[in-house]
Write a protein that holds these residues in place. Sequence first.
Motif, PDB file in Angstrom:
ATOM      1  N   GLN A 108      45.568  29.027 -71.716  1.00 44.31           N
ATOM      2  CA  GLN A 108      44.062  29.600 -71.438  1.00 44.31           C
ATOM      3  C   GLN A 108      43.767  29.924 -69.905  1.00 44.31           C
ATOM      4  O   GLN A 108      44.268  29.014 -69.061  1.00 44.31           O
ATOM      5  N   ALA A 109      42.585  30.331 -69.791  1.00 47.40           N
ATOM      6  CA  ALA A 109      42.005  30.563 -68.286  1.00 47.40           C
ATOM      7  C   ALA A 109      41.817  29.226 -67.827  1.00 47.40           C
ATOM      8  O   ALA A 109      41.286  28.429 -68.371  1.00 47.40           O
ATOM      9  N   GLY A 110      42.426  28.999 -66.659  1.00 41.05           N
ATOM     10  CA  GLY A 110      42.174  27.695 -65.818  1.00 41.05           C
ATOM     11  C   GLY A 110      43.216  26.639 -66.265  1.00 41.05           C
ATOM     12  O   GLY A 110      43.312  25.635 -65.345  1.00 41.05           O
ATOM     13  N   ASP A 111      44.184  27.091 -66.984  1.00 36.28           N
ATOM     14  CA  ASP A 111      45.437  25.890 -67.270  1.00 36.28           C
ATOM     15  C   ASP A 111      46.321  26.076 -66.363  1.00 36.28           C
ATOM     16  O   ASP A 111      46.424  27.030 -65.446  1.00 36.28           O
ATOM     17  N   ASP A 112      47.293  25.084 -66.247  1.00 37.39           N
ATOM     18  CA  ASP A 112      48.178  24.979 -65.120  1.00 37.39           C
ATOM     19  C   ASP A 112      49.481  25.146 -66.177  1.00 37.39           C
ATOM     20  O   ASP A 112      49.569  24.461 -67.031  1.00 37.39           O
ATOM     21  N   VAL A 113      50.495  25.738 -65.699  1.00 39.07           N
ATOM     22  CA  VAL A 113      51.826  25.798 -66.222  1.00 39.07           C
ATOM     23  C   VAL A 113      52.889  25.580 -65.095  1.00 39.07           C
ATOM     24  O   VAL A 113      52.766  25.952 -64.045  1.00 39.07           O
ATOM     25  N   ILE A 114      53.775  24.458 -65.592  1.00 38.82           N
ATOM     26  CA  ILE A 114      54.898  23.932 -64.667  1.00 38.82           C
ATOM     27  C   ILE A 114      56.079  24.885 -64.908  1.00 38.82           C
ATOM     28  O   ILE A 114      56.320  25.179 -65.842  1.00 38.82           O
ATOM     29  N   ASP A 147      63.783  16.850 -60.196  1.00 43.65           N
ATOM     30  CA  ASP A 147      63.325  15.508 -59.777  1.00 43.65           C
ATOM     31  C   ASP A 147      61.957  15.351 -60.660  1.00 43.65           C
ATOM     32  O   ASP A 147      60.796  15.709 -60.569  1.00 43.65           O
ATOM     33  N   TRP A 148      62.286  14.495 -61.719  1.00 42.71           N
ATOM     34  CA  TRP A 148      61.127  14.292 -62.798  1.00 42.71           C
ATOM     35  C   TRP A 148      59.925  13.535 -62.239  1.00 42.71           C
ATOM     36  O   TRP A 148      59.065  13.615 -62.813  1.00 42.71           O
ATOM     37  N   ARG A 152      56.186  14.442 -62.509  1.00 39.57           N
ATOM     38  CA  ARG A 152      55.120  13.875 -62.981  1.00 39.57           C
ATOM     39  C   ARG A 152      53.803  13.870 -62.300  1.00 39.57           C
ATOM     40  O   ARG A 152      52.774  14.019 -62.519  1.00 39.57           O
ATOM     41  N   ALA A 153      54.236  13.789 -60.862  1.00 34.90           N
ATOM     42  CA  ALA A 153      53.055  13.913 -59.938  1.00 34.90           C
ATOM     43  C   ALA A 153      52.340  15.363 -59.978  1.00 34.90           C
ATOM     44  O   ALA A 153      51.367  15.490 -59.566  1.00 34.90           O
ATOM     45  N   ALA A 154      53.135  16.335 -60.345  1.00 36.80           N
ATOM     46  CA  ALA A 154      52.295  17.666 -60.447  1.00 36.80           C
ATOM     47  C   ALA A 154      51.477  17.792 -61.767  1.00 36.80           C
ATOM     48  O   ALA A 154      50.855  18.815 -61.770  1.00 36.80           O
ATOM     49  N   LEU A 155      51.660  16.806 -62.606  1.00 38.76           N
ATOM     50  CA  LEU A 155      50.844  17.065 -63.861  1.00 38.76           C
ATOM     51  C   LEU A 155      49.487  16.885 -63.573  1.00 38.76           C
ATOM     52  O   LEU A 155      49.148  15.949 -63.081  1.00 38.76           O
ATOM     53  N   THR A 156      48.511  17.640 -64.253  1.00 40.72           N
ATOM     54  CA  THR A 156      46.933  17.297 -64.112  1.00 40.72           C
ATOM     55  C   THR A 156      46.465  17.425 -65.481  1.00 40.72           C
ATOM     56  O   THR A 156      47.186  17.662 -66.544  1.00 40.72           O
ATOM     57  N   GLY A 157      45.146  17.133 -65.532  1.00 39.51           N
ATOM     58  CA  GLY A 157      44.685  17.315 -66.878  1.00 39.51           C
ATOM     59  C   GLY A 157      44.618  18.857 -67.393  1.00 39.51           C
ATOM     60  O   GLY A 157      44.322  19.066 -68.440  1.00 39.51           O
ATOM     61  N   ARG A 158      44.774  19.731 -66.318  1.00 39.20           N
ATOM     62  CA  ARG A 158      44.737  21.191 -66.853  1.00 39.20           C
ATOM     63  C   ARG A 158      46.240  21.701 -67.246  1.00 39.20           C
ATOM     64  O   ARG A 158      46.449  22.726 -67.973  1.00 39.20           O
ATOM     65  N   ASP A 181      65.348  13.838 -72.098  1.00 38.19           N
ATOM     66  CA  ASP A 181      64.866  12.599 -72.476  1.00 38.19           C
ATOM     67  C   ASP A 181      63.412  12.326 -71.458  1.00 38.19           C
ATOM     68  O   ASP A 181      62.234  11.845 -71.722  1.00 38.19           O
ATOM     69  N   ALA A 182      63.788  12.843 -70.172  1.00 34.74           N
ATOM     70  CA  ALA A 182      62.727  12.620 -69.083  1.00 34.74           C
ATOM     71  C   ALA A 182      61.596  13.645 -69.390  1.00 34.74           C
ATOM     72  O   ALA A 182      60.299  13.256 -69.388  1.00 34.74           O
ATOM     73  N   LEU A 183      61.793  14.835 -69.875  1.00 32.16           N
ATOM     74  CA  LEU A 183      60.765  15.673 -70.072  1.00 32.16           C
ATOM     75  C   LEU A 183      59.994  15.268 -71.357  1.00 32.16           C
ATOM     76  O   LEU A 183      58.616  15.333 -71.163  1.00 32.16           O
ATOM     77  N   ALA A 184      60.853  14.774 -72.117  1.00 30.11           N
ATOM     78  CA  ALA A 184      59.820  14.314 -73.591  1.00 30.11           C
ATOM     79  C   ALA A 184      59.103  12.952 -73.091  1.00 30.11           C
ATOM     80  O   ALA A 184      57.699  13.279 -73.524  1.00 30.11           O
TER      81      ALA A 184
END
Length: 386
Positions: A108-114, A147-148, A152-158, A181-184
């Motif tokens: 949705q608008a405002g979301d982040d995608v890795i 580099d998992w 992890r450091a890049a994940l946000t609530g969005r 496994d790391a992604l899961a």
Amino acid sequence: MRLTSKLPDVGTTIFTVMSRRARELGALNVGQGFPDYELDPRLGELVAEAIRSGHNQYAPMEGLMLLREQIALKLTACYGIEVDPESQVTVTVGGTEALYSAIQATVQAGDDVIVFDPAYDSYEPAVRLAGARCVRIPLAPPAFRYDWDRVRAALTGRTRLVIVNSPHNPACTLVRAADLDALAALVRDRPIAVLSDEVYEHVVFDGHAHRSVLAHPELRARSFAVFSFGKTLHATGWRVGYCVAPPEYTRELRKVHQFNTFSVVHPLQHAIAAYIEAQPESWQGLSRFFQAKRDLLRTALAGTAFELPPAEGTYFQLLGYERISDDDDVAFADRLIREAGLATIPLSPFYREAPRLRCVRLCTAKRDETLREAAARLAAFAGSRA
Ligand SMILES: Cc1ncc(COP(=O)(O)O)c(C=O)c1O
């Protein structure tokens, strides 16, 4: 009225640019990823039969059931999984539409995608058209490994989606079981879906296995997996692909697909269903077929000053030129097309912020004569600069 561009910085893709220049300059094109040999004539006959049999009106929106059933059987054969063709498989206009529809259905608008760089070029525009933002994490050459901790450091609530690609274009690497496994573990307990681009699933070398998210139960429950008959049947121009996802994800994907492309060329779906049922060896033999081409090219270039990083999968091979030139990769690709008569693809357009890159990408889905000629031109170019 003047249009306000929704993608102001998007130009023509590097693939189109290099192919156009190759035609203009009469250069040999080993850049863009498409075969220069004919597909199996049986496929053409099957299309003609389907047209003669009257399969010329709209196909079902989700895809022809016959084809979806064959896809489900193929997935069982490849990954040992049960897939319901009714609620989990959607036939799309190539892998590209599957990627686009999955992204529109999810973010949705405002979301982040890795997204991991180097990234296939259709991901970011699709994310931006959904009003979302790509957070691009570089995979550093020469190994291009994840580099998992950095992810992890890049994940946000969005963060709503992570896009992975294996076998990887253009890095030619494969995800390992430990990566999945790391992604899961990262997305566990977070509202994040996974989009797994597996269009080169059948082009995996040296006895490695392709690790599909579909064979990872935890990831499968939150993933869209994208495939392409363009790659599997040497028919990139047919534009037939598919997406496999849990029923809830599939329902949302189909809402986008239905008002975007609606359905996919009907006679082609009949032809593909009949072909993969009768000729499973067509996809079972692909890794062997492309490994022989990779090896031909690598052997022909072995004595030159070019470096050949390992290619674990895809129908590409990277070509390192550190010992030949200090040009950046766009400048070097430009010299190759002008001075060696050879079109290749530089890697920096696959990055948002490219690191120092001294390699270009070659496509090995070419006739053996084309690959030999490409190697001869490269060897002559390297020799003249020794
Ligand atoms: C990594 C990757 N994903 C997706 C696609 C798109 O596949 P299709 O041609 O089926 O749309 C390609 C095509 O080159 C690709 O290389």
